[in-house]
Design a protein around this motif. Structure first.
Motif, mmCIF file in Angstrom:
data_model
loop_
_atom_site.group_PDB
_atom_site.id
_atom_site.type_symbol
_atom_site.label_atom_id
_atom_site.label_comp_id
_atom_site.label_asym_id
_atom_site.label_seq_id
_atom_site.Cartn_x
_atom_site.Cartn_y
_atom_site.Cartn_z
ATOM 1 N N LYS A 72 0.945 -1.386 -0.055
ATOM 2 C CA LYS A 72 0.005 -0.006 -0.250
ATOM 3 C C LYS A 72 0.977 1.239 0.189
ATOM 4 O O LYS A 72 1.473 1.441 1.153
ATOM 5 C CB LYS A 72 -0.951 -0.127 1.199
ATOM 6 N N VAL A 73 1.082 2.133 -1.206
ATOM 7 C CA VAL A 73 1.845 2.959 -1.317
ATOM 8 C C VAL A 73 0.998 4.374 -1.320
ATOM 9 O O VAL A 73 -0.040 4.463 -1.951
ATOM 10 C CB VAL A 73 2.550 2.784 -2.483
ATOM 11 N N TRP A 106 9.101 7.901 3.416
ATOM 12 C CA TRP A 106 8.993 7.335 5.018
ATOM 13 C C TRP A 106 8.300 5.840 4.547
ATOM 14 O O TRP A 106 7.770 5.596 3.609
ATOM 15 C CB TRP A 106 7.968 8.007 5.831
ATOM 16 N N GLY A 107 8.948 4.755 5.377
ATOM 17 C CA GLY A 107 8.493 3.507 5.629
ATOM 18 C C GLY A 107 9.307 2.400 4.900
ATOM 19 O O GLY A 107 10.673 2.748 4.650
ATOM 20 N N ASP A 108 8.717 1.193 4.780
ATOM 21 C CA ASP A 108 9.301 0.407 4.080
ATOM 22 C C ASP A 108 9.652 0.511 2.733
ATOM 23 O O ASP A 108 9.230 1.288 1.876
ATOM 24 C CB ASP A 108 8.782 -1.012 4.293
ATOM 25 N N HIS A 109 10.407 -0.339 1.929
ATOM 26 C CA HIS A 109 10.704 -0.620 0.581
ATOM 27 C C HIS A 109 11.347 0.552 -0.006
ATOM 28 O O HIS A 109 11.141 0.964 -1.131
ATOM 29 C CB HIS A 109 9.291 -0.893 -0.189
ATOM 30 N N LYS A 110 12.253 1.126 0.562
ATOM 31 C CA LYS A 110 13.028 2.263 0.352
ATOM 32 C C LYS A 110 13.759 1.768 -1.007
ATOM 33 O O LYS A 110 14.166 2.687 -1.946
ATOM 34 C CB LYS A 110 13.796 3.173 1.159
ATOM 35 N N ASP A 111 14.232 1.023 -1.070
ATOM 36 C CA ASP A 111 15.116 0.334 -1.934
ATOM 37 C C ASP A 111 14.327 0.185 -3.179
ATOM 38 O O ASP A 111 15.057 0.466 -4.538
ATOM 39 C CB ASP A 111 15.499 -1.245 -1.759
#
Length: 311
Positions: free
Chosen positions: A215-216, A269-274
């Protein structure tokens, strides 16, 4: 016998195009014998208020749910259910006028669906007025022009087409206004950031996307000085975290766009910054990344992100 009333509305966190399109399409439909009312799914932003006040055009009332008020509705400037009214599944959608991708949208019955890859829904509506031989009144021409200016950043966005340019010029002629000078005033009117809280800024023009089960949330803040945004970085990050935890977002991006220079800077902000780094072929530094020449969330931000999440 009077036709049953329908509501016409755009997406949540409404921008100038979504409200102007609802008002203009409702006017056109009523001229064609329908019974419709334009409404908004949220408070108009400062830019939208400036445009509507400039042309003495009343803003529609605000709703958050249908609540059984009507049996059918008409969507403009969106089709994805998560961007629409919360109880959309309780009514029938009979018309859609849009310029976005089609995702997660389905109906039980046939409907009128008009989607074109143009910079603005109001450009499509200019064509619909002509096709149905209905004249565009001055006040509607003004707010529709304001919508095109907003969505195309004064015809500078990569989403801008020749049809958008021609529509803007035609509307400016009806409204008897110089679209360039008015456009600069309009864009500046929408960048009064000091009056807004950090939470208001990260929510004011935000849309949700499902990217391979993630969820983005992507918000866009227009400004004439990127430093005005990033001087508030700590507060914005806390607001992004608060909003994300409240609503279950896995990844939250704020795209700060300099409307005069046509450049942007990203805050993440958050996960999956890669995935963000892969999408934009760069490295995040202190959760930020410069994106020269990027101004369109629809065309330059969401597609590369989706591609990154697919791989």
């Amino acid at each position: 016998m009077e036709k049953e009333k329908q509501l016409v509305f755009g997406h949540k966190n409404p921008d100038t195009d979504t409200i102007a399109s609802a008002v203009a399409y409702s006017y056109l439909l009523n001229k064609m014998g329908y019974n419709t009312e334009p409404v908004a799914l949220g408070e108009p932003n400062d830019e939208t208020k400036f445009v509507f006040q400039s042309f003495a055009c009343p803003l529609p009332r605000i709703i958050d749910k249908i609540n059984g008020e009507v049996k059918s509705v008409i969507l403009v400037d969106h089709n994805e259910p998560q961007q629409s009214v919360d109880d959309l599944d309780t009514v029938e959608v009979t018309n859609v006028i849009d310029h976005h991708r089609i995702a997660g949208f389905e109906t039980k019955n046939p409907l009128y669906y008009r989607a074109e890859p143009l910079g603005c829904v109001s450009t499509i509506l200019v064509k619909l007025f002509a096709e149905n031989a209905v004249e565009i009144p001055l006040n509607l021409a003004g707010v529709m022009l304001g919508a095109i200016i907003s969505d195309t950043l004064l015809l500078k966005s990569p989403t801008t087409t020749d049809e958008d340019i021609n529509a803007a010029k035609a509307l400016a002629k009806i409204a008897d206004i110089d679209y360039r000078s008015f456009g600069i005033e309009e864009l500046k009117a929408g960048t009064n950031l000091g009056a807004k809280s950090d939470l208001e800024l990260v929510r004011q023009d935000a849309k949700s996307f499902d990217m391979n089960g993630v969820k983005v949330r992507v918000d866009q803040i227009n400004t004439v000085d990127l430093n005005e945004v990033f001087d508030r970085q700590n507060g914005l990050e806390k607001a992004m975290e608060e909003d994300a935890k409240e609503n279950g977002y896995d990844l939250f991006l704020v795209l700060a766009t300099d409307v005069l220079e046509s450049d942007s800077r990203l805050l993440v902000w958050g996960d999956h910054k890669d995935k963000v780094e892969t999408a934009f072929n760069g490295k995040l530094e202190n959760n930020t990344m410069n994106l020269p020449g990027v101004v369109s969330r629809k065309k330059q931000v969401v597609p590369p992100l989706e591609n990154a999440f697919k791989n």
